[in-house]
Write a protein that holds these residues in place. Sequence first.
Motif, PDB file in Angstrom:
ATOM      1  N   MET A   1       1.234  -1.500  -0.199  1.00  0.00           N
ATOM      2  CA  MET A   1      -0.250   0.157   0.079  1.00  0.00           C
ATOM      3  C   MET A   1       1.028   1.283   0.183  1.00  0.00           C
ATOM      4  O   MET A   1       1.994   1.225   0.959  1.00  0.00           O
ATOM      5  N   ASN A   2       0.383   1.932  -0.844  1.00  0.00           N
ATOM      6  CA  ASN A   2       1.201   3.111  -1.113  1.00  0.00           C
ATOM      7  C   ASN A   2       0.654   4.984  -1.618  1.00  0.00           C
ATOM      8  O   ASN A   2      -0.733   4.781  -1.926  1.00  0.00           O
ATOM      9  N   ILE A   3       1.324   5.298  -0.261  1.00  0.00           N
ATOM     10  CA  ILE A   3      -0.419   6.817  -0.666  1.00  0.00           C
ATOM     11  C   ILE A   3       0.722   7.754  -1.769  1.00  0.00           C
ATOM     12  O   ILE A   3       1.980   7.939  -1.821  1.00  0.00           O
ATOM     13  N   LYS A   4       0.000   7.724  -2.878  1.00  0.00           N
ATOM     14  CA  LYS A   4       0.389   8.226  -4.087  1.00  0.00           C
ATOM     15  C   LYS A   4      -0.129  10.000  -3.781  1.00  0.00           C
ATOM     16  O   LYS A   4      -0.948  10.434  -4.200  1.00  0.00           O
ATOM     17  N   PRO A   5       1.229  10.513  -4.450  1.00  0.00           N
ATOM     18  CA  PRO A   5       0.901  12.395  -4.329  1.00  0.00           C
ATOM     19  C   PRO A   5       0.613  12.187  -6.015  1.00  0.00           C
ATOM     20  O   PRO A   5       0.269  11.871  -6.513  1.00  0.00           O
ATOM     21  N   PHE A   6      -1.204  13.318  -6.028  1.00  0.00           N
ATOM     22  CA  PHE A   6      -1.575  13.445  -7.545  1.00  0.00           C
ATOM     23  C   PHE A   6      -1.717  14.581  -7.666  1.00  0.00           C
ATOM     24  O   PHE A   6      -1.997  14.841  -9.113  1.00  0.00           O
ATOM     25  N   MET A   7      -2.382  15.882  -6.805  1.00  0.00           N
ATOM     26  CA  MET A   7      -2.161  16.476  -7.948  1.00  0.00           C
ATOM     27  C   MET A   7      -2.814  18.150  -7.103  1.00  0.00           C
ATOM     28  O   MET A   7      -1.992  17.914  -5.328  1.00  0.00           O
ATOM     29  N   MET A   8      -1.564  19.355  -7.753  1.00  0.00           N
ATOM     30  CA  MET A   8      -1.630  20.556  -6.951  1.00  0.00           C
ATOM     31  C   MET A   8      -2.723  21.228  -6.867  1.00  0.00           C
ATOM     32  O   MET A   8      -3.648  20.789  -8.000  1.00  0.00           O
ATOM     33  N   GLY A   9      -2.909  22.110  -5.411  1.00  0.00           N
ATOM     34  CA  GLY A   9      -4.162  23.549  -5.852  1.00  0.00           C
ATOM     35  C   GLY A   9      -4.005  24.802  -5.464  1.00  0.00           C
ATOM     36  O   GLY A   9      -2.809  24.938  -4.483  1.00  0.00           O
ATOM     37  N   ARG A  10      -4.708  25.217  -5.932  1.00  0.00           N
ATOM     38  CA  ARG A  10      -3.986  26.884  -5.580  1.00  0.00           C
ATOM     39  C   ARG A  10      -5.464  28.229  -5.867  1.00  0.00           C
ATOM     40  O   ARG A  10      -6.181  27.729  -6.491  1.00  0.00           O
ATOM     41  N   VAL A  11      -5.755  28.839  -5.244  1.00  0.00           N
ATOM     42  CA  VAL A  11      -6.464  29.684  -5.079  1.00  0.00           C
ATOM     43  C   VAL A  11      -6.460  30.939  -5.124  1.00  0.00           C
ATOM     44  O   VAL A  11      -5.425  31.467  -6.117  1.00  0.00           O
ATOM     45  N   ILE A  12      -7.584  31.267  -6.540  1.00  0.00           N
ATOM     46  CA  ILE A  12      -7.028  32.737  -7.086  1.00  0.00           C
ATOM     47  C   ILE A  12      -7.477  33.582  -6.742  1.00  0.00           C
ATOM     48  O   ILE A  12      -6.601  34.896  -7.142  1.00  0.00           O
ATOM     49  N   ASN A  13      -8.449  33.667  -5.933  1.00  0.00           N
ATOM     50  CA  ASN A  13      -9.892  34.855  -5.360  1.00  0.00           C
ATOM     51  C   ASN A  13      -9.336  34.274  -4.286  1.00  0.00           C
ATOM     52  O   ASN A  13     -10.255  33.809  -3.591  1.00  0.00           O
ATOM     53  N   VAL A  14      -8.219  35.283  -2.689  1.00  0.00           N
ATOM     54  CA  VAL A  14      -8.494  34.825  -1.596  1.00  0.00           C
ATOM     55  C   VAL A  14      -9.541  35.358  -0.786  1.00  0.00           C
ATOM     56  O   VAL A  14     -10.092  34.991  -0.321  1.00  0.00           O
TER      57      VAL A  14
END
Length: 381
Positions: free
Chosen positions: A269-282
């Motif tokens: 079992m492995n936890i794999k990083p998948f996706m990045m996120g970003r806030v565009i309008n704080v």
Amino acid sequence: MKIRFAQEEDLQKIKNMWEYCFGDTEMFMNYYFDHKYKCENTLVVEDGSSVISSLQLNQYKIKINNNIYDTSYVVGVSTLPEARGVGAMKDLMSTMLNELYNKKQVVSILMPIDYRLYRRFGYEHCYDQMNYEIDMELLKDFRSKGVFKKASNKDIDFIINIYDCFLKDKNGYVKRDKNYYDNLFKEIESESGYVYIHENKELMDGYIIYFKMDDTMFVREIAYKNIDALKSILKFIYNHNTQFKKVSINSIIDDKIKLIIPALKKIDMNIKPFMMGRVINVENFIKDLNIKEDINLKLRVKDEFIDQNNKTFLINNKGIVFTDEKEDVSIDINTFSQLAFSYIDVDEAVFLGNIDMKDTSYIDNLKKMFNKKTNYINEYV
């Protein structure tokens, strides 16, 4: 160099750049550029008569903190080899971020090849997946409680219902509709994959999306309404034991497979990083939090690319406004995005040294804004 939205005559140049950078099959590229690509969602860098860099902003709706956001998924970030190292990507990403702000989008997502490339633009790791590597023989004792059939467009309503049930208490996921699954079926077909749906007593309660890869069955997605549907899916996988030695299953981080495998120590079992996120309008993201508790906080956000975010915000029960007063708490857009996507909690951000504050009394104010949830997303383009 000039940055602009793509025109029809740019298509072949963009396709050639994509093929060079990503090496996808002809079938997949035909699918992508026939069904996903849109000029109006593509930015290019033009140098003279040449298109030297490009990216696409594929449109999705994602659910974060019970709010549905129109979201740009940044894909296909590519630059010709002779144009690398001259700042084209930086200019392209900077222009893209401000275009998204002007379009009034609140958040964005991106699947990175290398996290280092995109952290400097404010994107941060916000999604993981669980990967199971299991020898087929370890699944032989599971029993199916229903039947499977190859899914078609006629089954889309059932699949949406299963998906929504599977993710009802999760965060950050894409809201899928019929048009989404019409495209997904085409995508899976372009990569020679399969979609099967499980029926038990006339109830459609699970599905599986998978691909054949040498001696391994790769399961890209499973979703199920109940334990019987999950066990039936595992039995369905085992029934391929003459074709494959093992199965690789990607699923949600708190998937229940690990709770029902008898020989748990024999699987990986492995936890794999998948996706990045970003806030565009704080500002709009904080407004959408709809904070009910008493709060009074001057929050400084550091954002090198979107000036409207690079401010100090006075947040209280009356709302949110800009202020020139000295901040109580300071945070960069990367950590703010991780908190906003509910990937980490405030205590983790403090532990990592990613929050500067006058004193620890302000932690309680931040905790009224952010809390950790289980995120899931499984979109590839």
